[in-house]
Design an enzyme around this catalytic site. Structure first.
Site, mmCIF file in Angstrom:
data_model
loop_
_atom_site.group_PDB
_atom_site.id
_atom_site.type_symbol
_atom_site.label_atom_id
_atom_site.label_comp_id
_atom_site.label_asym_id
_atom_site.label_seq_id
_atom_site.Cartn_x
_atom_site.Cartn_y
_atom_site.Cartn_z
ATOM 1 N N ASN A 172 0.911 -1.162 0.062
ATOM 2 C CA ASN A 172 0.108 0.137 -0.122
ATOM 3 C C ASN A 172 0.905 1.209 0.178
ATOM 4 O OD1 ASN A 172 -2.569 1.616 0.225
ATOM 5 N ND2 ASN A 172 -2.172 1.843 2.459
ATOM 6 N N SER A 215 4.660 6.895 2.576
ATOM 7 C CA SER A 215 5.327 5.380 2.706
ATOM 8 C C SER A 215 4.720 4.239 1.805
ATOM 9 C CB SER A 215 5.039 5.110 4.347
ATOM 10 O OG SER A 215 5.386 6.118 5.247
#
Ligand code: GRF
Length: 212
Positions: A109, A138
């Site tokens: 993700n 991230s």
């Protein structure tokens, strides 16, 4: 090495999907996007997939009684494409335990913050409110806990006085488009794996996320 089969799940614009499509096209992804699935029919990312000749499907979450039923429909569809990696790219649904278990250690993700800071929504507003000096994006492995799986790589932006949520979002998007294809490429090259609840890179557990 045969190209990694990557399924991409989206809900909206799909600029991260586009970054992955572009990296696949120029050979730097080490993989092919075998299918794109959106939970929203109006997601522009579906058009990006079609333009690239990638099968694009809609599974409207609203059509299902609950999350388990939605996740099963998604699993059924994906099974036909036999993906080796599932990349969530602006996919705004939480995946349940059955889905996460089926693709354990094989779901990535992209999240618009320097995790563990600011999991969840409205990350840019919250970063401004907290007056952080650095913000960013991230890439992490997905576990059942929301935005809490092992972080692989981050990219940073410096927050300045004049920033708004919009200006921050734009810069963070630029970072996302850089780090997401890199993480998928590491996975494709088998330099990156998820084992024992940790991210491993080149045979060693990552003590800190990589910074790109
Ligand atoms: C990105 O900021 C991603 O981090 C977040 O949703 C946004 C999706 O953007 N989860 P796009 O659809 O890839 O353009």
């Amino acid at each position: 090495m045969t190209p990694l089969r990557v399924a991409v799940l989206i809900s909206g614009n799909g600029s991260n999907l586009q970054a992955l499509i572009d990296a696949a096209a120029d050979g730097t992804l080490g993989g092919d996007i075998c299918v794109v699935v959106s939970n929203r029919a109006e997601a522009f990312g579906l058009e990006r997939a079609r333009q690239a000749g990638i099968p694009a499907h809609v599974i409207e979450h609203r059509a299902f009684a609950d999350r388990v039923a939605f996740d099963r429909a998604l699993l059924d569809l994906l099974q036909g494409y036999a993906p080796e990696l599932v990349a969530l790219a602006g996919f705004m649904r939480v995946l349940g335990s059955e889905f996460v278990a089926r693709y354990a250690g094989r779901i990535l993700n992209v999240h618009p913050s320097l995790l563990p800071a600011f999991p969840g929504l409205d990350t840019h507003e919250r970063a401004l409110h907290a007056r952080v000096e650095e913000h960013g994006a991230s890439i992490h492995f997905v576990t059942e806990a929301l935005d809490a799986g092992p972080v692989i790589v981050q990219g940073k932006v410096t927050v300045s006085d004049g920033d708004t949520a919009e200006t921050l979002a734009e810069r963070v998007h630029g970072v996302e488009h850089r780090i997401y294809p890199a993480a998928v490429a590491w996975y494709a090259q088998q330099r990156l794996v998820c084992r024992d609840g940790r991210a491993w890179f080149d045979g060693s557990p990552l003590e800190e996320p990589k910074i790109l």
